[in-house]
Design a protein around this motif. Structure first.
Motif, PDB file in Angstrom:
ATOM      1  N   ASP A  91       0.772  -1.126   0.060  1.00 49.31           N
ATOM      2  CA  ASP A  91      -0.137  -0.111  -0.124  1.00 49.31           C
ATOM      3  C   ASP A  91       0.719   1.243   0.136  1.00 49.31           C
ATOM      4  O   ASP A  91       1.882   1.229   0.648  1.00 49.31           O
ATOM      5  CB  ASP A  91      -0.850  -0.038   1.136  1.00 49.31           C
ATOM      6  CG  ASP A  91      -2.016   0.989   1.316  1.00 49.31           C
ATOM      7  OD1 ASP A  91      -2.272   1.562   0.260  1.00 49.31           O
ATOM      8  OD2 ASP A  91      -2.583   1.110   2.247  1.00 49.31           O
ATOM      9  N   ASN A  93      -0.825   4.350   0.335  1.00 52.17           N
ATOM     10  CA  ASN A  93      -1.621   5.602   0.764  1.00 52.17           C
ATOM     11  C   ASN A  93      -1.755   5.572   2.228  1.00 52.17           C
ATOM     12  O   ASN A  93      -1.933   4.582   2.875  1.00 52.17           O
ATOM     13  CB  ASN A  93      -3.088   5.288   0.121  1.00 52.17           C
ATOM     14  CG  ASN A  93      -4.018   6.542   0.269  1.00 52.17           C
ATOM     15  OD1 ASN A  93      -4.215   7.002   1.608  1.00 52.17           O
ATOM     16  ND2 ASN A  93      -4.425   7.213  -0.428  1.00 52.17           N
ATOM     17  N   ARG A  95      -4.042   6.093   4.529  1.00 53.63           N
ATOM     18  CA  ARG A  95      -5.211   5.987   4.946  1.00 53.63           C
ATOM     19  C   ARG A  95      -4.869   4.976   6.088  1.00 53.63           C
ATOM     20  O   ARG A  95      -5.748   4.978   7.285  1.00 53.63           O
ATOM     21  CB  ARG A  95      -6.284   5.711   4.108  1.00 53.63           C
ATOM     22  CG  ARG A  95      -8.018   5.806   4.575  1.00 53.63           C
ATOM     23  CD  ARG A  95      -8.767   5.658   3.540  1.00 53.63           C
ATOM     24  NE  ARG A  95     -10.197   5.944   4.064  1.00 53.63           N
ATOM     25  CZ  ARG A  95     -11.357   5.284   3.749  1.00 53.63           C
ATOM     26  NH1 ARG A  95     -11.219   4.448   2.623  1.00 53.63           N
ATOM     27  NH2 ARG A  95     -12.515   5.567   4.344  1.00 53.63           N
ATOM     28  N   ILE A 130      -8.601  12.121   6.308  1.00 52.19           N
ATOM     29  CA  ILE A 130      -8.152  10.948   5.405  1.00 52.19           C
ATOM     30  C   ILE A 130      -8.857   9.689   5.855  1.00 52.19           C
ATOM     31  O   ILE A 130      -9.247   8.992   4.876  1.00 52.19           O
ATOM     32  CB  ILE A 130      -6.622  10.817   5.676  1.00 52.19           C
ATOM     33  CG1 ILE A 130      -5.911  11.984   5.025  1.00 52.19           C
ATOM     34  CG2 ILE A 130      -6.341   9.367   5.184  1.00 52.19           C
ATOM     35  CD1 ILE A 130      -5.791  11.886   3.478  1.00 52.19           C
ATOM     36  N   ASP A 133     -12.860   9.864   4.850  1.00 56.30           N
ATOM     37  CA  ASP A 133     -13.491  10.194   3.462  1.00 56.30           C
ATOM     38  C   ASP A 133     -12.573   9.489   2.466  1.00 56.30           C
ATOM     39  O   ASP A 133     -11.447   9.835   2.188  1.00 56.30           O
ATOM     40  CB  ASP A 133     -13.469  11.636   3.174  1.00 56.30           C
ATOM     41  CG  ASP A 133     -13.824  12.409   1.879  1.00 56.30           C
ATOM     42  OD1 ASP A 133     -14.013  11.535   0.934  1.00 56.30           O
ATOM     43  OD2 ASP A 133     -14.430  13.484   1.798  1.00 56.30           O
ATOM     44  N   ALA A 134     -12.995   8.542   1.876  1.00 55.27           N
ATOM     45  CA  ALA A 134     -12.300   7.959   0.994  1.00 55.27           C
ATOM     46  C   ALA A 134     -11.815   8.598  -0.234  1.00 55.27           C
ATOM     47  O   ALA A 134     -10.591   8.304  -0.656  1.00 55.27           O
ATOM     48  CB  ALA A 134     -12.956   6.422   0.504  1.00 55.27           C
ATOM     49  N   ALA A 135     -12.778   9.246  -0.886  1.00 54.00           N
ATOM     50  CA  ALA A 135     -12.189  10.181  -2.069  1.00 54.00           C
ATOM     51  C   ALA A 135     -11.221  11.260  -1.543  1.00 54.00           C
ATOM     52  O   ALA A 135     -10.204  11.386  -2.388  1.00 54.00           O
ATOM     53  CB  ALA A 135     -13.297  10.805  -2.433  1.00 54.00           C
ATOM     54  N   ALA A 137      -8.983  10.812   0.848  1.00 60.78           N
ATOM     55  CA  ALA A 137      -7.660  10.096   1.057  1.00 60.78           C
ATOM     56  C   ALA A 137      -7.290   9.824  -0.531  1.00 60.78           C
ATOM     57  O   ALA A 137      -6.036   9.737  -0.609  1.00 60.78           O
ATOM     58  CB  ALA A 137      -7.909   8.712   1.600  1.00 60.78           C
ATOM     59  N   LYS A 138      -7.903   9.423  -1.391  1.00 56.64           N
ATOM     60  CA  LYS A 138      -7.434   9.033  -2.693  1.00 56.64           C
ATOM     61  C   LYS A 138      -6.923  10.193  -3.292  1.00 56.64           C
ATOM     62  O   LYS A 138      -5.605   9.997  -3.806  1.00 56.64           O
ATOM     63  CB  LYS A 138      -8.552   8.618  -3.667  1.00 56.64           C
ATOM     64  CG  LYS A 138      -8.256   7.969  -5.098  1.00 56.64           C
ATOM     65  CD  LYS A 138      -9.137   7.702  -6.053  1.00 56.64           C
ATOM     66  CE  LYS A 138      -8.840   6.955  -7.087  1.00 56.64           C
ATOM     67  NZ  LYS A 138      -9.919   6.406  -8.159  1.00 56.64           N
ATOM     68  N   ALA A 139      -7.384  11.436  -3.285  1.00 61.86           N
ATOM     69  CA  ALA A 139      -6.895  12.625  -3.853  1.00 61.86           C
ATOM     70  C   ALA A 139      -5.694  13.038  -2.971  1.00 61.86           C
ATOM     71  O   ALA A 139      -4.656  13.769  -3.836  1.00 61.86           O
ATOM     72  CB  ALA A 139      -7.915  13.847  -3.782  1.00 61.86           C
ATOM     73  N   TRP A 140      -5.467  12.981  -1.528  1.00 63.35           N
ATOM     74  CA  TRP A 140      -4.626  13.557  -0.850  1.00 63.35           C
ATOM     75  C   TRP A 140      -3.756  12.707  -0.024  1.00 63.35           C
ATOM     76  O   TRP A 140      -2.605  13.028   0.367  1.00 63.35           O
ATOM     77  CB  TRP A 140      -5.122  14.627  -0.034  1.00 63.35           C
ATOM     78  CG  TRP A 140      -5.875  15.718  -0.816  1.00 63.35           C
ATOM     79  CD1 TRP A 140      -7.174  16.013  -0.853  1.00 63.35           C
ATOM     80  CD2 TRP A 140      -5.136  16.816  -1.444  1.00 63.35           C
ATOM     81  NE1 TRP A 140      -7.345  17.117  -1.586  1.00 63.35           N
ATOM     82  CE2 TRP A 140      -6.141  17.561  -2.081  1.00 63.35           C
ATOM     83  CE3 TRP A 140      -3.817  17.225  -1.660  1.00 63.35           C
ATOM     84  CZ2 TRP A 140      -5.768  18.860  -2.794  1.00 63.35           C
ATOM     85  CZ3 TRP A 140      -3.483  18.308  -2.446  1.00 63.35           C
ATOM     86  CH2 TRP A 140      -4.454  19.077  -2.968  1.00 63.35           C
ATOM     87  N   ASP A 142      -2.046   9.720  -0.974  1.00 63.93           N
ATOM     88  CA  ASP A 142      -1.066   8.868  -1.680  1.00 63.93           C
ATOM     89  C   ASP A 142       0.156   9.360  -1.863  1.00 63.93           C
ATOM     90  O   ASP A 142       0.404  10.685  -1.856  1.00 63.93           O
ATOM     91  CB  ASP A 142      -1.558   8.499  -3.173  1.00 63.93           C
ATOM     92  CG  ASP A 142      -0.887   7.325  -3.627  1.00 63.93           C
ATOM     93  OD1 ASP A 142      -1.180   6.086  -3.251  1.00 63.93           O
ATOM     94  OD2 ASP A 142       0.144   7.636  -4.681  1.00 63.93           O
TER      95      ASP A 142
END
Length: 326
Positions: A91, A93, A95, A130, A133-135, A137-140, A142
């Motif tokens: 992984d 990310n 998160r 993070i 909010d999955a979206a 986390a994906k945006a910020w 990684d």
């Protein structure tokens, strides 16, 4: 009373193998003193500034379940272990780390978020968002293709035409090393490498602990870590623990006894704003030690959980706080 940080003439050897009754941690404290008193002072990437030496080695014998936890300050070994287990998942990310309240990597995405949005969000609020909010986390969240990606999914490319390539199946270096240790223990190619030159610019931070080489002798498994850059005041304690923990895990999986954990640093430094940390730690003397046993033998190197690690005998002196340079 003369300050322990008073300038001194450069010393020669800064590390020695652990031996006899001398506590292994003196290797670390001797190195810390040498860097602070005789290291080359320079402005580094962070702008904070460091004192640095080039080339140092610390060796620890893992026999008898012993583990290299510093005793002159508290080391949060569970946090370091959770990071190591996260690497092994591949992984990239933060998160999953934030969900365990592991904030080792949070500062880098947080810094990018603040720069690009102008929002002066707190670390705690950023980490919580993070997780929730999955979206977001994906945006910020990684970090790019950092350690875990290289360890278990090193990218390959296949030619599909003249000058045309497509991404092929990734290489799981960790699994390959486990297999080679079992089938060809005398090999000199038991290596896990994190320094993928083609992807360095895409990483939040290029790998510091970059190369792990394993070695089998007399039924004992040892590992040498080459670390290109080491923050001795903060990072080393986690790096040394993770090196030893990974070696112990590999040894268990390959039915070998643990040997030595050998740490080698390239640019080994102390940050100039860590003076209080250095002063306090050098005023302490190491004593005691810690052992690690496993609650079970997992099915593979990738199946360990934090509950499998049982540390006993660890009675460190108090925590010493210091700022992280991003």
């Amino acid at each position: 009373m003369e300050s322990i940080l008073a300038p001194a003439s450069p010393t020669a050897a800064v590390s020695t193998p652990d031996s006899g009754s001398r506590h292994w941690e003196w290797q670390y404290l001797d190195l810390m003193r040498h860097i602070w008193e005789a290291g080359d002072e320079r402005i580094d990437r962070t702008g904070v500034g460091t004192r640095s030496v080039f080339g140092a080695t610390i060796r620890f014998d893992l026999a008898g379940d012993a583990m290299p936890l510093l005793t002159t300050k508290r080391v949060y070994w569970k946090t370091a272990t959770r990071e190591l287990l996260w690497f092994l998942t591949g992984d990239t990310n933060i998160r999953a780390l934030c969900a365990q309240n592991v904030q080792i990597w949070t500062d880098w995405p947080l810094d990018r978020y603040r720069r690009e949005t102008g929002e002066d969000i707190s670390r705690e609020a950023f980490s919580q968002r993070i997780v929730e909010d999955a979206a977001f986390a994906k945006a910020w969240g990684d970090l790019g293709p950092v350690y875990g990606k290289q360890w278990v999914d090193w990218p390959t490319y296949q030619a599909v035409g003249e000058g045309l390539y497509r991404q092929g199946p990734g290489i799981n270096q960790v699994a390959q090393v486990v297999e080679s240790l079992q089938s060809n223990p005398g090999s000199r190619r038991h290596i896990i490498e994190g320094w993928n030159v083609a992807e360095l610019d895409a990483m939040a931070l290029p790998p510091c602990h970059k190369t792990y080489q394993f070695h089998v002798a007399d039924g004992r498994l040892s590992c040498l870590l080459y670390q290109r850059s080491c923050d001795l005041g903060l990072g080393f304690a986690f790096n040394m623990w993770s090196l030893a923990a990974l070696t112990r895990m590999m040894a268990q999986q390959c039915n070998l006894e643990p040997g030595h954990a050998v740490w080698t640093g390239g640019d080994v430094h102390l940050y100039l704003n860590h003076g209080e940390l250095v002063e306090e730690q050098l005023a302490r003397e190491p004593e005691g030690g810690a052992t690690l046993t496993f609650a079970r033998k997992p099915a593979s190197i990738f199946d360990y959980g934090i509950e499998d690690f049982r540390v006993e005998g660890y009675a460190p002196q108090g925590h010493i706080a210091a700022p992280v340079a991003v």
